[in-house]
Design a protein around this motif. Sequence first.
Motif, PDB file in Angstrom:
ATOM      1  N   VAL A 221      13.227 -12.267   1.423  1.00 28.65           N
ATOM      2  CA  VAL A 221      12.099 -13.188   1.520  1.00 28.65           C
ATOM      3  C   VAL A 221      12.526 -14.338   2.424  1.00 28.65           C
ATOM      4  O   VAL A 221      13.460 -15.085   2.100  1.00 28.65           O
ATOM      5  CB  VAL A 221      11.696 -13.700   0.128  1.00 28.65           C
TER       6      VAL A 221
ATOM      7  N   TYR B 255       5.757 -10.321 -11.486  1.00 30.30           N
ATOM      8  CA  TYR B 255       7.057  -9.652 -11.364  1.00 30.30           C
ATOM      9  C   TYR B 255       7.699  -9.587 -12.746  1.00 30.30           C
ATOM     10  O   TYR B 255       7.502 -10.463 -13.594  1.00 30.30           O
ATOM     11  CB  TYR B 255       7.979 -10.420 -10.414  1.00 30.30           C
TER      12      TYR B 255
ATOM     13  N   VAL C 211       8.030 -10.892   3.562  1.00 20.66           N
ATOM     14  CA  VAL C 211       8.810 -10.085   2.643  1.00 20.66           C
ATOM     15  C   VAL C 211       9.198  -8.800   3.364  1.00 20.66           C
ATOM     16  O   VAL C 211       8.337  -8.023   3.769  1.00 20.66           O
ATOM     17  CB  VAL C 211       8.037  -9.772   1.355  1.00 20.66           C
TER      18      VAL C 211
ATOM     19  N   VAL D  29       7.101 -14.766  -4.879  1.00 20.75           N
ATOM     20  CA  VAL D  29       8.084 -13.751  -5.266  1.00 20.75           C
ATOM     21  C   VAL D  29       8.849 -14.268  -6.474  1.00 20.75           C
ATOM     22  O   VAL D  29       8.881 -15.472  -6.732  1.00 20.75           O
ATOM     23  CB  VAL D  29       9.064 -13.421  -4.126  1.00 20.75           C
TER      24      VAL D  29
END
Length: 476
Positions: free
Chosen positions: A235, A201, A221, A179
Amino acid sequence: MLAAGASVALLAAAAPQPAVPLGIGDRLFPHLGNPGYDVRSYDIAFTYRGDNSKPLDAVTKIDARATTWLDRVNLDFSHGTVRSVDVNGARADFATSAEDLIVTPPRSIAPGEPLHITVRHTSDPVPGKEEVGWVRTKDGLAMANQADAAHRVFPCNDHPADKAYFTFRVTAPKGYTAVANGLPVATSPTTRQGGATDWAYRTAHPMATELAQVSIGHSAVLHQKGPHGLPVRDVVPAGDVKALRPWLDKTPAQLAWMEQKVGRYPFENYGLLVARATTGFELETQTLSLFERELFLRPEYPEWYVESIMVHELAHQWFGDSVSPRTWSDLWLNEGHATWYEAQYAEEKARQPMKTRMREAYRASDAWRAAGGPPAAPRAPAHGEKISIFRPVVYDGSALVLYALRQEIGKDAFERLERRWVSTHRDSTATTEDFVALASRTAGRDLSDFFQAWLYGAKTPPMPGHPDWVSEKPQK
């Protein structure tokens, strides 16, 4: 945060100079940052192989624009090996000195000219002499780059004065989840042959390098909605979902509470990153605040205390992330405001009086100033302890300044100021001088003398409305 490098700008005809590290002259970190160019965006790719003892392969692409003639371009970078550097599509020479990567492009770069830099390098998660950067967790990695550790992870202009957009791309083995700040790009994630997964991302708002976050681990997540349909993404370690969910479920209401105080949340999403690591702090990485797992699981912490810490990092999304400090001496604007809303939340939700906390802060204020300097002129960090700038004077000592300001101008004017501050400087940087000027305009009178005493004085001024408050003399 809640606690426990320069371009060489020379005329093309000038004689060559030695490749040396320079800086933009920040009072607290004089060798940090790089003049001569403005970074527009970073595109950073990491390949993680599931071993925290080995460097990650990485490629950092920087899209910038020169602001003066550049014969050399300095980037902040340490704790990794540089393999090659390209500038505007051509191979460039490079050297390292101290914590700088010094790049010599094939030709000089003119003012206003695009500057596209690609650095192929490693990024080492093994701790070194410097502080933080990659944080090794029980199941992977996370980032903690405050105050000046982003350049331990990737080459950059590592100063909050130069905010930019970020794209992160992470390749991780099967079973890992990656993430980062912002939202997934349309194609993320994708699975490669052999099971490795590519994640990507991108931020929708500019970000300071110190606020970058990439986490890789055996993570769950979780998704929920905040005010106005805001995506809330948490997360957490996969095995802790049940234990942590009651805490995570508090975030939407905390977002709504903050919006009532200062206006609409400034970013594209929010959430908590809970790491199985011991850092000694929590950190307001943009859109994804980093928390130690133990904060939520230790039974001796009262519920109101944990919630107020959550609000502290949430408040930073406005104060410190959206409105970033122009220099590190402006840190009080970040931490003073986050502490202010932390204390106000505790007062309203758990009957922990703000006045009591501020009176105690006033009592200790002279000692804090003697030890760490006044709020807007903090002492330089101790040698080898860069995060030592995060002292009590920039937390409760700076919230005390805001309390004095509210006493001085009244609650209504203070609340108007807070909203104007975050809307006027959204997605930008600002200084103490900017805050003083806006406060004066909002109050309808010059507050320069008030702020000079409260922000720069060696002694704490009398508290408006509380002439009986006393600050104890520092012990020698």
